[in-house]
Design an enzyme around this catalytic site. Structure first.
Site, PDB file in Angstrom:
ATOM      1  N   THR A 182       0.846  -1.196   0.000  1.00 12.31           N
ATOM      2  CA  THR A 182       0.000   0.000   0.000  1.00 12.31           C
ATOM      3  C   THR A 182       0.880   1.246   0.000  1.00 12.31           C
ATOM      4  O   THR A 182       0.674   2.177  -0.783  1.00 12.31           O
ATOM      5  CB  THR A 182      -0.924  -0.001   1.232  1.00 12.31           C
ATOM      6  OG1 THR A 182      -1.779  -1.141   1.159  1.00 12.31           O
ATOM      7  CG2 THR A 182      -1.768   1.263   1.288  1.00 12.31           C
ATOM      8  N   ASN A 201      -5.211  -9.480  -7.886  1.00 10.60           N
ATOM      9  CA  ASN A 201      -5.425 -10.178  -6.620  1.00 10.60           C
ATOM     10  C   ASN A 201      -6.714 -10.997  -6.581  1.00 10.60           C
ATOM     11  O   ASN A 201      -6.776 -12.014  -5.914  1.00 10.60           O
ATOM     12  CB  ASN A 201      -5.384  -9.193  -5.450  1.00 10.60           C
ATOM     13  CG  ASN A 201      -6.121  -7.899  -5.738  1.00 10.60           C
ATOM     14  OD1 ASN A 201      -5.876  -7.237  -6.752  1.00 10.60           O
ATOM     15  ND2 ASN A 201      -7.032  -7.544  -4.875  1.00 10.60           N
ATOM     16  N   GLN A 240       1.079  -9.552  -6.242  1.00  7.60           N
ATOM     17  CA  GLN A 240       0.613 -10.935  -6.349  1.00  7.60           C
ATOM     18  C   GLN A 240       1.508 -11.778  -7.260  1.00  7.60           C
ATOM     19  O   GLN A 240       1.331 -12.993  -7.331  1.00  7.60           O
ATOM     20  CB  GLN A 240      -0.824 -10.964  -6.888  1.00  7.60           C
ATOM     21  CG  GLN A 240      -1.848 -10.310  -5.976  1.00  7.60           C
ATOM     22  CD  GLN A 240      -2.158 -11.130  -4.732  1.00  7.60           C
ATOM     23  OE1 GLN A 240      -1.824 -12.330  -4.640  1.00  7.60           O
ATOM     24  NE2 GLN A 240      -2.798 -10.506  -3.755  1.00  7.60           N
ATOM     25  N   THR A 296      13.500   4.754  10.436  1.00 11.21           N
ATOM     26  CA  THR A 296      14.420   3.689  10.820  1.00 11.21           C
ATOM     27  C   THR A 296      13.972   2.382  10.197  1.00 11.21           C
ATOM     28  O   THR A 296      12.789   2.029  10.256  1.00 11.21           O
ATOM     29  CB  THR A 296      14.454   3.566  12.353  1.00 11.21           C
ATOM     30  OG1 THR A 296      14.969   4.785  12.863  1.00 11.21           O
ATOM     31  CG2 THR A 296      15.314   2.394  12.808  1.00 11.21           C
ATOM     32  N   CYS A 333     -21.791  -9.003   0.507  1.00  8.34           N
ATOM     33  CA  CYS A 333     -21.975  -9.218   1.932  1.00  8.34           C
ATOM     34  C   CYS A 333     -20.652  -9.307   2.673  1.00  8.34           C
ATOM     35  O   CYS A 333     -20.597  -9.111   3.865  1.00  8.34           O
ATOM     36  CB  CYS A 333     -22.763 -10.500   2.163  1.00  8.34           C
ATOM     37  SG  CYS A 333     -24.453 -10.338   1.650  1.00  8.34           S
TER      38      CYS A 333
END
Ligand SMILES: Cc1ncc(COP(=O)(O)O)c(C=O)c1O
Lengths: 137, 404
Positions: free
Chosen positions: B74, B153, B181, B242, B328
């Site tokens: 991302t 994906n 992927q 870091t 859903c």
């Protein structure tokens, strides 16, 4: 999201799956929802024309586990009630009984719509006026 | 057999125990900051990071200096798109991407639009591949970047990366690919494929979560991105912070394992995937979504018409973990935009299941899955009014559905 025990139980052992002969005048059929929305319920009642009692109820549902459970529960509740009593079934009763989470409330609404649609179909077939129709959701 | 069986490896993969073993010392004894130049703790950490950079670079045929560490794909997607948009602002403001990209790419592009940039979202054909002619036609003098993913994906479709980069370069446009992927699953070669920027992440290749890579080409051409976080100027100034040394060590090890085992693993997984797919296609009205030839070896996405995906998964999700394009299962209550982009109706998108096999998938697990999914589909069809209508020869399109 985890399902409630009761939803799982209805899903695993659905009550009253099946089809009644919709050409019979004492059978009312309600078909609600839409395939594109991911839920379609068909709920049917068979009414004793003398007593007005629902003697049998069947469903078939395309949808998620909560939709299947809501319709299964609805058929259970319908059997033995009179048509008038059946009209008092409220979607929130289903929500409560099945512990449906907020995102699944629409499944209970659909079940209530299916009950009303089946009753209306029965009424129309028997020369009775349609009820104030079901609110569109 | 141990249950549940994990067949959702496109969402994330379990860590390979060899990766964990490599990481462990870097949580405790070898805790140094790779940027500490003044003592052995720092040198030790820096050495470990250098080794990882080499392992990673080797897997994608890059130079170790071209590897920028991030927190995951991302962030890499965001850094590539926003960083190029800023860095090349004097050259143009137009980016071309595709509608089936991951949200990290699409939403970064939305952000660019808010900043006044122009974005073209290419449609895909019904098999999920983009149309190369449309790509070329979309390029304008203002175009600075083409961002097209390597492997999808949800459906696993693999885009013609080489051809895409050639078109971009012909017009002097940089090419970025989200290869999250694909890396570690199929050969990815930044030189042969003509890739200028490439993103991927540890947790899809049996490495840790929270660590990823942005490959940024240093030669022919030299590419730069504007940093999206201000700070100590790590990673050649492109990504401050870091370094996550244990994560990076794990990612390096994960890449090394992929390098050694990928070819055999892809062969094994594609055979299992095909067996699973062919067995499930024995069911009536079951369809594979996306191109079956240009596809990741471990993925299949199947729609079981007349049953709803979430309802279907409930039949076996105690024992098998997969995911669905059904609304859903998503927070948005919309079915998968990827499947819709492939031209699937909402009904078929609602009926889809994605199977993602992985390194630890076994033949027994596939047997079990075939049995369980088949049973569940049959059971739900018995309960489906749509299946009954289909069997009675009723055209579902002829019915006036009450949309809500
Ligand atoms: C194609 C693609 N891009 C980006 C991501 C995001 O990766 P990460 O979780 O490392 O941020 C994923 C995984 O969810 C993905 O599949």
């Amino acid at each position: 999201m985890a399902y409630s025990e009761k939803v799982i139980d209805h899903y695993n052992n659905p009550k009253n799956v099946g089809t009644l002969d919709k050409s019979q005048t004492n059978v009312g059929t309600g078909l609600v929802g839409a395939p594109e929305c991911g839920d379609v319920m068909r709920l049917q009642i068979q009414v004793d024309e003398i007593t007005g009692t629902i003697t049998d109820a069947k469903f078939k549902t395309f949808g998620c586990g909560s939709a299947i459970a809501s319709s299964s529960l609805a058929t259970e509740w319908l059997k033995g009630k009179t048509v008038d009593q059946a009209l008092t079934i409220d979607n929130m009763d289903i929500v409560e009984e099945l512990n449906l989470p907020p995102v699944k409330i629409h499944c209970s609404v659909l079940a209530e719509d299916a009950i009303k649609a089946a009753i209306n179909d029965y009424r129309v077939k028997n020369g009775l006026p349609q009820l104030e129709t079901v609110a569109v959701h | 057999m141990n249950l549940p069986i994990y067949l959702d490896n496109n969402a994330t993969t379990p860590m390979d125990p060899r990766v964990l073993e490599a990481m462990l010392p870097y949580f405790t004894n070898k805790f140094g900051n790779a940027a500490s130049r003044s003592h052995a703790f720092g040198w030790e950490a820096e050495d470990a990071v250098d080794t990882a950079r080499e392992q990673i670079a080797k897997l994608i045929n890059a130079d170790p200096k071209e590897i920028i560490f991030t927190s995951g794909a991302t962030e890499s997607d965001n850094l590539a798109i926003k960083g190029i948009f800023e860095m090349y602002a004097s050259k143009g403001n137009h980016i071309i991407t595709a509608v089936t990209e991951h949200k990290a790419v699409l939403d970064a592009c939305k952000h660019i639009e808010h900043l006044g940039g122009q974005v073209t979202y290419l449609p895909v054909k019904n098999d999920g591949l983009i149309d190369l002619e449309q790509l070329e036609n979309a390029i304008t003098p203002q175009t600075i970047l083409v961002a097209i993913m390597y492997g999808n994906n949800e459906v696993g479709v693999v885009q013609p990366i080489k051809e895409i980069s050639q078109i971009a370069h012909k017009h002097g446009v940089l090419f970025f690919t989200d290869a999250t992927q694909a890396v570690g699953k199929i050969p990815v070669d930044v030189i042969a494929d003509g890739i200028d920027l490439l993103a991927f992440t540890g947790h899809k290749i049996y490495g840790p979560k929270g660590v990823g890579v942005l490959y940024v080409r240093r030669k022919n051409p030299r590419v730069k991105v504007t940093a999206q976080m201000d700070g100590g100027g790590h990673e050649r100034g492109m990504r401050s912070g870091t370094l996550n040394v244990p994560g990076i060590v794990g990612l390096g090890k994960a890449c090394e394992i992929c390098m050694n085992e990928m070819a055999a693993e892809a062969e094994r997984l594609s055979q299992m995937r095909n067996r699973l797919e062919n067995a499930l296609l024995q069911l009536e009205e079951a369809y594979v979504n996306g191109n079956r030839e240009h596809r990741l070896p471990h993925t299949t996405n199947i729609s079981f018409k007349y049953v709803e995906g979430e309802g279907l998964m409930m039949g076996f999700n105690k024992n098998i973990a997969v995911s669905s394009g059904s609304a859903c299962t998503s927070a948005s209550l919309e079915p998968s935009y990827v499947l819709k982009a492939l031209g699937l109706g909402d009904d078929l998108a609602h009926s889809s299941i994605r199977f993602g096999l992985g390194r630890f998938t076994t033949d027994d697990q596939i047997d079990f899955a075939i049995e369980a999914v088949t049973q569940s589909v049959n059971k739900l069809r018995e309960m489906s009014p749509l299946w009954e209508m289909y069997k009675d020869g009723i055209d579902l399109d002829s019915i006036e559905w009450a949309h809500h």
